[in-house]
Design a protein around this motif. Structure first.
Motif, PDB file in Angstrom:
ATOM      1  N   PRO A 176       0.821  -1.175   0.140  1.00 43.50           N
ATOM      2  CA  PRO A 176       0.075  -0.166   0.163  1.00 43.50           C
ATOM      3  C   PRO A 176       1.021   1.249   0.031  1.00 43.50           C
ATOM      4  O   PRO A 176       1.931   1.337   0.526  1.00 43.50           O
ATOM      5  N   GLY A 177       0.277   2.267  -0.708  1.00 39.38           N
ATOM      6  CA  GLY A 177       1.040   3.443  -0.505  1.00 39.38           C
ATOM      7  C   GLY A 177       0.413   4.399  -1.624  1.00 39.38           C
ATOM      8  O   GLY A 177      -0.638   4.239  -2.230  1.00 39.38           O
ATOM      9  N   LEU A 178       0.950   5.561  -1.683  1.00 37.69           N
ATOM     10  CA  LEU A 178       0.607   6.735  -2.677  1.00 37.69           C
ATOM     11  C   LEU A 178       0.944   6.394  -4.186  1.00 37.69           C
ATOM     12  O   LEU A 178       2.095   5.657  -4.375  1.00 37.69           O
ATOM     13  N   PHE A 179      -0.014   6.690  -5.056  1.00 39.58           N
ATOM     14  CA  PHE A 179       0.352   6.361  -6.373  1.00 39.58           C
ATOM     15  C   PHE A 179       0.292   7.651  -7.199  1.00 39.58           C
ATOM     16  O   PHE A 179      -0.811   8.352  -6.762  1.00 39.58           O
ATOM     17  N   PRO A 180       0.941   7.807  -8.246  1.00 39.20           N
ATOM     18  CA  PRO A 180       0.800   9.292  -8.951  1.00 39.20           C
ATOM     19  C   PRO A 180      -0.221   9.210  -9.838  1.00 39.20           C
ATOM     20  O   PRO A 180      -0.292  10.027 -10.986  1.00 39.20           O
ATOM     21  N   ILE A 181      -1.354   8.872  -9.475  1.00 38.54           N
ATOM     22  CA  ILE A 181      -2.695   9.030 -10.332  1.00 38.54           C
ATOM     23  C   ILE A 181      -3.480  10.570  -9.598  1.00 38.54           C
ATOM     24  O   ILE A 181      -3.810  10.829 -10.618  1.00 38.54           O
ATOM     25  N   SER A 182      -3.224  10.726  -8.410  1.00 42.12           N
ATOM     26  CA  SER A 182      -3.579  12.061  -7.739  1.00 42.12           C
ATOM     27  C   SER A 182      -2.842  12.058  -6.692  1.00 42.12           C
ATOM     28  O   SER A 182      -2.424  11.239  -6.255  1.00 42.12           O
ATOM     29  N   PRO A 183      -2.799  13.283  -5.995  1.00 44.65           N
ATOM     30  CA  PRO A 183      -2.009  13.644  -4.917  1.00 44.65           C
ATOM     31  C   PRO A 183      -2.301  12.915  -3.627  1.00 44.65           C
ATOM     32  O   PRO A 183      -1.740  12.384  -2.684  1.00 44.65           O
ATOM     33  N   THR A 184      -3.617  12.344  -3.599  1.00 44.19           N
ATOM     34  CA  THR A 184      -4.142  11.516  -2.572  1.00 44.19           C
ATOM     35  C   THR A 184      -4.324  10.147  -2.873  1.00 44.19           C
ATOM     36  O   THR A 184      -5.304   9.764  -1.965  1.00 44.19           O
ATOM     37  N   TYR A 185      -4.235   9.760  -3.937  1.00 43.84           N
ATOM     38  CA  TYR A 185      -4.433   8.252  -4.358  1.00 43.84           C
ATOM     39  C   TYR A 185      -3.723   7.234  -3.564  1.00 43.84           C
ATOM     40  O   TYR A 185      -2.387   6.899  -4.036  1.00 43.84           O
ATOM     41  N   TYR A 186      -4.174   6.684  -2.633  1.00 42.74           N
ATOM     42  CA  TYR A 186      -3.527   5.696  -1.693  1.00 42.74           C
ATOM     43  C   TYR A 186      -4.318   4.315  -2.036  1.00 42.74           C
ATOM     44  O   TYR A 186      -5.350   4.142  -1.859  1.00 42.74           O
ATOM     45  N   SER A 187      -3.372   3.293  -2.110  1.00 43.95           N
ATOM     46  CA  SER A 187      -3.951   2.455  -2.924  1.00 43.95           C
ATOM     47  C   SER A 187      -3.108   0.888  -2.450  1.00 43.95           C
ATOM     48  O   SER A 187      -1.948   0.996  -2.061  1.00 43.95           O
ATOM     49  N   VAL A 188      -3.533  -0.385  -2.492  1.00 42.76           N
ATOM     50  CA  VAL A 188      -2.845  -1.442  -2.770  1.00 42.76           C
ATOM     51  C   VAL A 188      -3.502  -2.320  -3.621  1.00 42.76           C
ATOM     52  O   VAL A 188      -4.777  -2.332  -3.970  1.00 42.76           O
ATOM     53  N   TYR A 189      -2.838  -3.001  -4.596  1.00 47.01           N
ATOM     54  CA  TYR A 189      -3.035  -3.839  -5.605  1.00 47.01           C
ATOM     55  C   TYR A 189      -2.709  -5.202  -5.310  1.00 47.01           C
ATOM     56  O   TYR A 189      -1.587  -5.513  -4.562  1.00 47.01           O
ATOM     57  N   PHE A 190      -3.670  -6.122  -5.395  1.00 50.33           N
ATOM     58  CA  PHE A 190      -3.298  -7.555  -5.041  1.00 50.33           C
ATOM     59  C   PHE A 190      -3.980  -8.361  -5.886  1.00 50.33           C
ATOM     60  O   PHE A 190      -4.899  -8.060  -6.675  1.00 50.33           O
ATOM     61  N   GLU A 191      -3.762  -9.891  -5.807  1.00 56.55           N
ATOM     62  CA  GLU A 191      -4.431 -10.923  -6.596  1.00 56.55           C
ATOM     63  C   GLU A 191      -4.796 -11.973  -5.476  1.00 56.55           C
ATOM     64  O   GLU A 191      -4.153 -12.328  -4.556  1.00 56.55           O
ATOM     65  N   ASP A 192      -5.722 -12.570  -5.919  1.00 58.21           N
ATOM     66  CA  ASP A 192      -6.244 -13.889  -5.128  1.00 58.21           C
ATOM     67  C   ASP A 192      -5.436 -14.772  -5.437  1.00 58.21           C
ATOM     68  O   ASP A 192      -4.242 -14.912  -6.236  1.00 58.21           O
ATOM     69  N   PRO A 193      -5.565 -16.033  -4.793  1.00 58.65           N
ATOM     70  CA  PRO A 193      -4.522 -17.099  -4.851  1.00 58.65           C
ATOM     71  C   PRO A 193      -4.406 -17.754  -6.557  1.00 58.65           C
ATOM     72  O   PRO A 193      -3.589 -18.472  -6.988  1.00 58.65           O
ATOM     73  N   CYS A 194      -5.621 -17.584  -7.279  1.00 53.33           N
ATOM     74  CA  CYS A 194      -5.676 -18.040  -8.515  1.00 53.33           C
ATOM     75  C   CYS A 194      -4.943 -16.801  -9.680  1.00 53.33           C
ATOM     76  O   CYS A 194      -4.868 -17.085 -10.658  1.00 53.33           O
ATOM     77  N   GLY A 195      -4.662 -15.610  -8.916  1.00 58.32           N
ATOM     78  CA  GLY A 195      -4.142 -14.850 -10.009  1.00 58.32           C
ATOM     79  C   GLY A 195      -4.919 -13.415 -10.475  1.00 58.32           C
ATOM     80  O   GLY A 195      -4.697 -12.629 -11.437  1.00 58.32           O
ATOM     81  N   ASN A 196      -6.476 -13.543  -9.936  1.00 64.69           N
ATOM     82  CA  ASN A 196      -7.391 -12.568 -10.245  1.00 64.69           C
ATOM     83  C   ASN A 196      -6.831 -11.306  -9.572  1.00 64.69           C
ATOM     84  O   ASN A 196      -6.585 -11.222  -8.470  1.00 64.69           O
ATOM     85  N   GLY A 197      -7.078 -10.078 -10.234  1.00 67.05           N
ATOM     86  CA  GLY A 197      -6.569  -8.939  -9.673  1.00 67.05           C
ATOM     87  C   GLY A 197      -7.511  -7.818  -9.120  1.00 67.05           C
ATOM     88  O   GLY A 197      -8.705  -7.902  -9.647  1.00 67.05           O
ATOM     89  N   TYR A 198      -7.258  -7.129  -8.188  1.00 69.20           N
ATOM     90  CA  TYR A 198      -8.030  -6.393  -7.519  1.00 69.20           C
ATOM     91  C   TYR A 198      -7.240  -4.903  -6.890  1.00 69.20           C
ATOM     92  O   TYR A 198      -5.870  -5.048  -6.757  1.00 69.20           O
ATOM     93  N   GLU A 199      -7.875  -3.997  -6.434  1.00 76.71           N
ATOM     94  CA  GLU A 199      -7.558  -2.765  -6.033  1.00 76.71           C
ATOM     95  C   GLU A 199      -8.386  -2.411  -4.853  1.00 76.71           C
ATOM     96  O   GLU A 199      -9.517  -2.328  -5.084  1.00 76.71           O
ATOM     97  N   PHE A 200      -7.680  -1.965  -3.828  1.00 77.22           N
ATOM     98  CA  PHE A 200      -8.352  -1.314  -2.725  1.00 77.22           C
ATOM     99  C   PHE A 200      -7.827  -0.054  -2.490  1.00 77.22           C
ATOM    100  O   PHE A 200      -6.760   0.277  -2.346  1.00 77.22           O
ATOM    101  N   LEU A 201      -8.734   1.191  -2.763  1.00 75.74           N
ATOM    102  CA  LEU A 201      -8.292   2.440  -2.605  1.00 75.74           C
ATOM    103  C   LEU A 201      -9.134   3.691  -2.021  1.00 75.74           C
ATOM    104  O   LEU A 201     -10.107   3.360  -1.761  1.00 75.74           O
ATOM    105  N   HIS A 202      -8.360   4.705  -1.518  1.00 77.83           N
ATOM    106  CA  HIS A 202      -8.730   5.525  -0.898  1.00 77.83           C
ATOM    107  C   HIS A 202      -8.043   7.036  -1.445  1.00 77.83           C
ATOM    108  O   HIS A 202      -7.019   7.022  -1.725  1.00 77.83           O
ATOM    109  N   ARG A 203      -9.025   7.837  -2.100  1.00 80.11           N
ATOM    110  CA  ARG A 203      -8.436   9.050  -2.495  1.00 80.11           C
ATOM    111  C   ARG A 203      -9.521  10.388  -2.138  1.00 80.11           C
ATOM    112  O   ARG A 203     -10.955   9.787  -1.907  1.00 80.11           O
ATOM    113  N   THR A 204      -9.115  11.409  -1.956  1.00 75.57           N
ATOM    114  CA  THR A 204     -10.021  12.607  -1.746  1.00 75.57           C
ATOM    115  C   THR A 204     -10.149  13.573  -2.935  1.00 75.57           C
ATOM    116  O   THR A 204     -10.932  14.559  -2.676  1.00 75.57           O
ATOM    117  N   ASN A 205      -9.524  13.342  -4.017  1.00 74.65           N
ATOM    118  CA  ASN A 205      -9.680  14.137  -5.083  1.00 74.65           C
ATOM    119  C   ASN A 205      -9.469  13.381  -6.422  1.00 74.65           C
ATOM    120  O   ASN A 205      -9.209  12.042  -6.519  1.00 74.65           O
TER     121      ASN A 205
END
Length: 130
Positions: free
Chosen positions: A101-130
């Motif tokens: 998890p961390g800030l990503f350069p999508i916006s100044p407040t884009y804080y996210s974690v990218y992850f995969e399930d045990p089979c490799g399906n992709g997800y993102e869990f994010l918080h942003r204020t703008n």
């Protein structure tokens, strides 16, 4: 046509193995609000509060030939701490954190974690204020 505030209905998700992935989803999805279960031999369904068919849900089925791809399902977090908590839960449940998890350069407040399930399906869990 009038758009609904949240037009999401459901996701039909394919996994290569129930045995490999159900423990992961049984830990993750209730933390994201999918707390009701409606299972059949072919489908394992995790739904939000409310009655089907109006409740949002994940319907998971097994297909040994399934190949994960670059599709990504994203979820909103209330704050950065919740992103951190989900990142820890993903690791504990057998998933793989691929970034953050961390800030990503999508916006100044884009804080996210990218992850995969045990089979490799992709997800993102994010918080942003703008």
């Amino acid at each position: 046509m009038t758009l609904k505030p949240n037009p999401f209905s459901h996701i039909d998700l394919y996994v290569t193995s129930f045995e490999k992935t159900l423990p992961f989803y049984e830990k993750l999805l209730p933390q994201l609000g999918f707390t009701n279960r409606y299972d059949s031999p072919k489908w394992k369904v995790f739904a939000t509060q409310g009655e089907l068919p109006s409740a949002a849900y994940f319907a998971i089925t097994e297909d040994k030939a399934h190949q994960p791809n670059k599709n990504l399902v994203g979820f909103w977090a209330e704050n950065q701490e919740e992103v951190n908590q989900i990142a820890a839960l993903v690791k504990e449940a057998g998933g793989t954190v691929t970034a953050g998890p961390g800030l990503f350069p999508i916006s100044p407040t884009y804080y996210s974690v990218y992850f995969e399930d045990p089979c490799g399906n992709g997800y993102e869990f994010l918080h942003r204020t703008n």
